[in-house]
Design an enzyme around this catalytic site. Structure first.
Site, PDB file in Angstrom:
ATOM      1  N   HIS A  40      58.902  38.833  17.042  1.00 30.20           N
ATOM      2  CA  HIS A  40      59.184  37.502  17.582  1.00 30.20           C
ATOM      3  C   HIS A  40      60.413  37.473  18.486  1.00 30.20           C
ATOM      4  O   HIS A  40      60.893  36.393  18.832  1.00 30.20           O
ATOM      5  CB  HIS A  40      59.377  36.503  16.437  1.00 30.20           C
ATOM      6  CG  HIS A  40      58.139  36.233  15.651  1.00 30.20           C
ATOM      7  ND1 HIS A  40      57.037  35.605  16.182  1.00 30.20           N
ATOM      8  CD2 HIS A  40      57.812  36.511  14.363  1.00 30.20           C
ATOM      9  CE1 HIS A  40      56.092  35.490  15.265  1.00 30.20           C
ATOM     10  NE2 HIS A  40      56.532  36.044  14.149  1.00 30.20           N
ATOM     11  N   GLN A  56      53.543  43.321   5.522  1.00 30.61           N
ATOM     12  CA  GLN A  56      53.803  41.898   5.351  1.00 30.61           C
ATOM     13  C   GLN A  56      52.500  41.156   5.061  1.00 30.61           C
ATOM     14  O   GLN A  56      51.531  41.242   5.817  1.00 30.61           O
ATOM     15  CB  GLN A  56      54.467  41.332   6.613  1.00 30.61           C
ATOM     16  CG  GLN A  56      55.309  40.110   6.347  1.00 30.61           C
ATOM     17  CD  GLN A  56      56.257  39.806   7.501  1.00 30.61           C
ATOM     18  OE1 GLN A  56      56.510  40.638   8.362  1.00 30.61           O
ATOM     19  NE2 GLN A  56      56.785  38.599   7.521  1.00 30.61           N
ATOM     20  N   GLU A 100      50.847  37.527   4.789  1.00 27.24           N
ATOM     21  CA  GLU A 100      51.238  36.246   5.383  1.00 27.24           C
ATOM     22  C   GLU A 100      50.118  35.210   5.432  1.00 27.24           C
ATOM     23  O   GLU A 100      50.298  34.154   6.037  1.00 27.24           O
ATOM     24  CB  GLU A 100      51.749  36.486   6.811  1.00 27.24           C
ATOM     25  CG  GLU A 100      52.906  37.474   6.879  1.00 27.24           C
ATOM     26  CD  GLU A 100      53.391  37.711   8.285  1.00 27.24           C
ATOM     27  OE1 GLU A 100      54.205  36.919   8.776  1.00 27.24           O
ATOM     28  OE2 GLU A 100      52.947  38.710   8.905  1.00 27.24           O
ATOM     29  N   ASP A 147      54.559  31.905   7.453  1.00 29.55           N
ATOM     30  CA  ASP A 147      53.158  32.083   7.783  1.00 29.55           C
ATOM     31  C   ASP A 147      52.247  31.753   6.610  1.00 29.55           C
ATOM     32  O   ASP A 147      51.133  31.257   6.802  1.00 29.55           O
ATOM     33  CB  ASP A 147      52.902  33.509   8.275  1.00 29.55           C
ATOM     34  CG  ASP A 147      53.294  33.686   9.729  1.00 29.55           C
ATOM     35  OD1 ASP A 147      52.679  33.038  10.587  1.00 29.55           O
ATOM     36  OD2 ASP A 147      54.221  34.460  10.009  1.00 29.55           O
TER      37      ASP A 147
END
Length: 299
Positions: free
Chosen positions: A51, A190, A192, A218
């Site tokens: 990001h 991860q 999410e 998320d």
């Protein structure tokens, strides 16, 4: 208290010593900020490629900045006997001399991961976002491992020529670097989404996955309630995911969502917690400074 000669790497600290690590997220793409935060005593810093504006080239500069901050005379390195201890027991909160970078890559692209790993001087870690299934997790493990005729690794071999091995000059030679890749690279995925939670048990059983890292933003968005961490459905979703990770035997890591108590996360069983981001902390400090100035002017 245990002395620092028992410490090898963040991965070793978490897996072998049942240690804990608290860290932050780097979004600014600034080596200056990375150097400063690397010297503050965090156990880890997540260098974000997902990001942020960070790429392979600028990310390497962040690695160099974090490593250079080990020279800072902070509370994290001013006592040879207990500099890594924050809490009172001897299982040790992870305040190590060199804050370890964990790279969050943009995706599970094996080419991108290869380039990141070739620039990441270990110890450190890699975090892959949006992992949904055990098949994806197995592909990630293959991407971070070199071929050896046994485990199906597909990472391209350029070890004698890359920063990760100190350009082929590290003590012990290339064999030492290959051993370091096996022992000191923390591999985390991860989870999410709601769909991914349903596959946690299978993901956690994949050989080579050390940690399942929960992304609360998320996860909340996946049920149509982004950032609503007080919502009962979101709370239950996160608690369910936490319990499933712990039951499958994987290390549990995650971001500390706004309002979440750190002690609560540790008591639940988190091994690694990432709190604020550099940009978030800078934003809040700036807002506080401006408000203080306006308060003085209004007096």
């Amino acid at each position: 208290m245990k002395t620092i000669d028992a410490y090898r790497s963040l991965r070793h600290h978490l897996l072998r010593r049942s240690g804990k690590s608290y860290g932050s997220l780097l979004l600014s793409n600034s080596p200056v900020i990375a150097e400063l935060m690397g010297g503050m005593g965090y156990g880890h810093l997540i260098v974000d490629h997902e990001h942020s504006m960070t790429d392979i080239s600028s990310g390497t500069a962040l690695f160099q900045a974090i490593r250079s901050s080990a020279l800072f005379p902070t509370t994290s390195n001013n006592n040879d006997d207990d500099s890594m201890i924050l809490n009172k027991d001897d299982t040790a909160w992870n305040l190590n001399r060199i804050t370890e970078p964990i790279v969050r890559v943009p995706s599970s692209d094996p080419v991108y991961m290869k380039k990141v790993l070739d620039t990441l001087r270990l110890p450190g870690g890699i975090l892959v976002p949006m992992v949904e299934t055990a098949t994806e997790a197995r592909d990630i493990v293959r991407s971070v491992r070199y071929p050896d005729g046994k485990d199906g690794g597909i990472r391209g071999f350029a070890a004698p020529l890359v920063r990760a091995s100190q350009w082929g000059t590290m003590k012990g030679g290339i064999d030492a670097y290959l051993q370091q890749c096996k022992e000191d690279l923390l591999v985390a995925v991860q989870v999410e989404t709601v769909n991914a939670i349903g596959h946690i048990s299978e993901i956690g059983k994949v050989d080579g996955i050390d940690m399942i890292f929960l992304g609360p933003y998320d996860l909340s968005a996946s049920v149509g309630k982004p950032g609503q961490f007080d919502d009962p459905e979101v709370k239950d979703l996160i608690r369910t995911a936490e319990q499933m990770v712990l039951e499958c035997g994987c290390l549990l890591g995650g971001f500390r969502s706004p309002g979440r108590d750190l002690n609560d996360m540790l008591s639940v069983g988190y091994s690694l917690v990432t709190g604020g981001s550099d940009m978030g902390m800078l934003r809040e400090a700036s807002k506080k400074d401006v408000m203080a100035a306006w308060d003085l002017r209004s007096q």
